[in-house]
Write an enzyme that holds these catalytic residues in place. Structure first.
Site, mmCIF file in Angstrom:
data_model
loop_
_atom_site.group_PDB
_atom_site.id
_atom_site.type_symbol
_atom_site.label_atom_id
_atom_site.label_comp_id
_atom_site.label_asym_id
_atom_site.label_seq_id
_atom_site.Cartn_x
_atom_site.Cartn_y
_atom_site.Cartn_z
ATOM 1 N N TYR A 140 -4.328 -1.162 -6.845
ATOM 2 C CA TYR A 140 -3.850 -2.553 -6.743
ATOM 3 C C TYR A 140 -4.956 -3.596 -6.696
ATOM 4 O O TYR A 140 -4.669 -4.770 -6.587
ATOM 5 C CB TYR A 140 -2.900 -2.729 -5.545
ATOM 6 C CG TYR A 140 -3.403 -2.198 -4.209
ATOM 7 C CD1 TYR A 140 -4.352 -2.883 -3.465
ATOM 8 C CD2 TYR A 140 -2.900 -1.008 -3.688
ATOM 9 C CE1 TYR A 140 -4.783 -2.402 -2.247
ATOM 10 C CE2 TYR A 140 -3.326 -0.518 -2.470
ATOM 11 C CZ TYR A 140 -4.275 -1.220 -1.746
ATOM 12 O OH TYR A 140 -4.709 -0.733 -0.548
ATOM 13 N N LYS A 141 -6.220 -3.154 -6.730
ATOM 14 C CA LYS A 141 -7.311 -4.142 -6.660
ATOM 15 C C LYS A 141 -7.736 -4.502 -8.083
ATOM 16 O O LYS A 141 -7.007 -5.188 -8.798
ATOM 17 C CB LYS A 141 -8.463 -3.590 -5.833
ATOM 18 C CG LYS A 141 -8.083 -3.293 -4.380
ATOM 19 C CD LYS A 141 -9.264 -2.747 -3.618
ATOM 20 C CE LYS A 141 -8.896 -2.226 -2.246
ATOM 21 N NZ LYS A 141 -8.551 -3.272 -1.294
ATOM 22 N N ARG A 179 -14.614 -13.549 2.087
ATOM 23 C CA ARG A 179 -14.828 -12.658 0.929
ATOM 24 C C ARG A 179 -14.283 -13.299 -0.339
ATOM 25 O O ARG A 179 -13.166 -13.834 -0.344
ATOM 26 C CB ARG A 179 -14.052 -11.355 1.123
ATOM 27 C CG ARG A 179 -14.813 -10.244 1.719
ATOM 28 C CD ARG A 179 -14.119 -8.900 1.642
ATOM 29 N NE ARG A 179 -12.684 -8.868 1.461
ATOM 30 C CZ ARG A 179 -11.964 -7.761 1.268
ATOM 31 N NH1 ARG A 179 -12.578 -6.596 1.201
ATOM 32 N NH2 ARG A 179 -10.661 -7.795 1.124
ATOM 33 N N PHE A 209 -14.349 1.461 5.290
ATOM 34 C CA PHE A 209 -13.018 0.909 5.536
ATOM 35 C C PHE A 209 -12.316 1.763 6.604
ATOM 36 O O PHE A 209 -12.359 2.999 6.539
ATOM 37 C CB PHE A 209 -12.210 0.895 4.234
ATOM 38 C CG PHE A 209 -10.924 0.132 4.366
ATOM 39 C CD1 PHE A 209 -10.922 -1.253 4.341
ATOM 40 C CD2 PHE A 209 -9.719 0.789 4.542
ATOM 41 C CE1 PHE A 209 -9.737 -1.973 4.482
ATOM 42 C CE2 PHE A 209 -8.527 0.080 4.687
ATOM 43 C CZ PHE A 209 -8.544 -1.308 4.655
ATOM 44 N N ASP A 229 -15.004 7.007 -2.104
ATOM 45 C CA ASP A 229 -13.861 6.091 -2.197
ATOM 46 C C ASP A 229 -14.259 4.989 -3.185
ATOM 47 O O ASP A 229 -15.233 4.253 -2.962
ATOM 48 C CB ASP A 229 -13.566 5.516 -0.801
ATOM 49 C CG ASP A 229 -12.356 4.587 -0.795
ATOM 50 O OD1 ASP A 229 -11.977 4.073 -1.867
ATOM 51 O OD2 ASP A 229 -11.804 4.348 0.300
HETATM 52 C C1 PLP Z 1 -12.376 1.130 0.751
HETATM 53 C C2 PLP Z 1 -10.901 1.121 0.945
HETATM 54 N N1 PLP Z 1 -10.235 2.282 1.044
HETATM 55 C C3 PLP Z 1 -8.890 2.308 1.218
HETATM 56 C C4 PLP Z 1 -8.176 1.135 1.292
HETATM 57 C C5 PLP Z 1 -6.691 1.120 1.502
HETATM 58 O O1 PLP Z 1 -6.054 2.312 1.407
HETATM 59 P P1 PLP Z 1 -4.458 2.336 1.188
HETATM 60 O O2 PLP Z 1 -4.219 1.868 -0.212
HETATM 61 O O3 PLP Z 1 -4.086 3.721 1.444
HETATM 62 O O4 PLP Z 1 -3.847 1.357 2.126
HETATM 63 C C6 PLP Z 1 -8.822 -0.095 1.187
HETATM 64 C C7 PLP Z 1 -8.041 -1.347 1.253
HETATM 65 O O5 PLP Z 1 -8.508 -2.432 1.123
HETATM 66 C C8 PLP Z 1 -10.215 -0.100 1.001
HETATM 67 O O6 PLP Z 1 -10.881 -1.247 0.927
#
Ligand code: PLP
Length: 430
Positions: free
Chosen positions: A229-230, A389, A135, A204
């Site tokens: 939030y996911k 997706r 990402f 991550d």
């Molecule tokens: C793998 C991954 N890391 C980080 C993030 C987003 O990070 P943040 O919550 O700091 O915007 C996402 C967002 O979709 C993601 O898919």
């Protein structure tokens, strides 16, 4: 329909829903009647309890009890308290994980801590290794960290990982489940390989926490971050989380030395002295409204624990994604849509992506207009495929939703609905 999917009928999907041990958990969510929501991998659905819980924080804890609530409502310790509840979902121990800040900010903290530790242990190492299709925020954060620690960011694809992981690598940063393809790494195996060359690992878990079983301690990982939030259903912009193995957590300081990470914040000491352990990863005052919503997302996982927890969630996720992939292969291939998500169970997460050679964005808009909500991730600058997706979230996605979504997709494609001009105007968020 080809032979392979003859057994998958709408009635068979309804029967699967009737025997689903997690079926009743769907009722814990607000889900609009006319929507098939397949985007829980981007923004999880709203738990029914959240509105009242947040309202209570506003009206009672903030409105009436005011500043006392930092003590009386447990606000001050909530990053640790809610973190302990989340810890069990990702294989962390109590006191090892805090809920705080954003994934991007937490990545910065752990990458700096890992870089500093790696440089102390192996001063000649110069590489921070990651994946080309990680990402972007992960890569952007790594770029800053490399500047501060005199490291070089090297990128590989998943196939090239074994050869790229050599003696120059100080830190390996990977997203466990790829945000584009849904491909999942073997965390324990990759961590072992990284340790074998003297590298530290940063994982991550944005697309893993609450979606697939994760066991950070068994995998002997070093650092991890993830998103609220996911799949954890904490709400838009929910606080994220950060974990560090007890082996390394106090070996270096994270760089954002804010007062919440101080050993005694209310001593108002002019000098920074970090807390021992994961508490030093706190930085400043957290949003208690957001934390209240996050807690409601975690409550649903406690309900799910009574009916099999992450084991049941994983079993249903694999069954849902199998049905979706099989139906798409049988019915959408003729329209040029190709599954790019690994089919082997051990190598995929809980979303499925279809490559669309033409018109992918418009196809997703046309699907959304039919009430089937997924999202679009363009290949963009990297020249990768444009992807549709679909997140299949076992807490609330039903098998019949999968059937109906594919039916809508086929009808939308047959009627070329996506070619209409209103579906070809790109919005800010895709
Ligand atoms: C793998 C991954 N890391 C980080 C993030 C987003 O990070 P943040 O919550 O700091 O915007 C996402 C967002 O979709 C993601 O898919």
């Amino acid at each position: 329909m080809n032979k392979r999917t003859d057994h998958i009928t709408r009635e068979a999907c309804i029967a699967l829903d009737q025997h689903d041990p997690l079926g009743a958990i769907r009722d814990a969510f607000v889900l609009p009647a006319s929507t098939i929501y397949l985007d829980g991998n981007s923004l999880g659905a709203l738990p029914k309890a959240t509105a009242a819980a947040v309202a209570k924080v506003v009206t009672q804890e903030w409105g009436q009890d005011l500043i006392q609530s930092w003590n009386t409502a447990g606000w001050f310790m909530s990053p640790q308290h809610q973190g302990n509840r989340l810890a069990s979902i990702v294989g962390a121990g109590p006191g090892e994980l805090v809920i705080t800040d954003t994934t991007s900010v937490n990545l910065y903290k752990v990458l700096c801590a890992a870089a500093e530790l790696a440089r102390k242990q192996h001063p000649s190492k110069r590489v921070l290794l990651s994946e080309t299709s990680n990402f972007p925020t992960d890569l952007y954060m790594a770029q800053s960290v490399c500047k501060h620690y005199d490291l070089r960011l090297e990128l590989t694809d998943a196939k090239g990982l074994a050869s790229a992981l050599n003696g120059d690598v100080a830190v390996l940063m990977l997203t466990h489940v790829n945000y584009r393809t849904g491909a999942m790494y073997d965390m324990a195996g990759v961590t072992q390989a990284a340790h074998g060359v003297g590298a530290l690992t940063v994982w991550d878990l944005a697309h893993s926490a609450g979606a697939v079983p994760v066991d950070l301690n068994s995998a002997n990982a070093d650092y991890a971050v993830g998103c609220g939030y996911k799949y954890l259903n904490g709400g838009p912009g929910a606080p994220a989380f950060v974990w560090a193995n007890s082996r390394v957590v106090s070996a270096t300081k994270q760089p954002l030395s804010g007062w919440w990470g101080h050993a005694s914040p209310f001593a108002f000491d002019a000098n920074y002295v970090p807390q021992v352990g994961i508490d030093q990863y706190l930085c400043g005052t957290q949003s208690m409204l957001a934390m209240a919503a996050m807690a409601c997302g975690l409550d649903v996982f406690e309900q799910a624990n009574a009916v099999g927890g992450m084991t049941a969630i994983r079993a249903k996720s694999l069954a849902l994604t199998d049905v979706f992939m099989d139906l798409c292969a049988a019915r959408c291939t003729e329209f040029g849509l190709v599954n790019v998500t690994p089919t082997a169970h051990q190598t995929r997460g809980s979303h499925v992506s279809l490559a669309a050679p033409n018109g992918g964005y418009a196809m997703m808009q046309a699907l959304i207009a039919r009430g089937v909500v997924g999202d679009f991730r363009g290949g963009g600058a990297t020249g990768e495929a444009d992807l549709l997706r679909f997140g299949l979230t076992p807490l609330y996605t039903r098998f019949v939703d999968v059937w109906d979504a594919v039916e809508h997709m086929v009808r939308m494609l047959q009627a070329n609905e996506w070619q209409r001009s209103e579906f070809n105007r790109t919005q800010a968020v895709t």
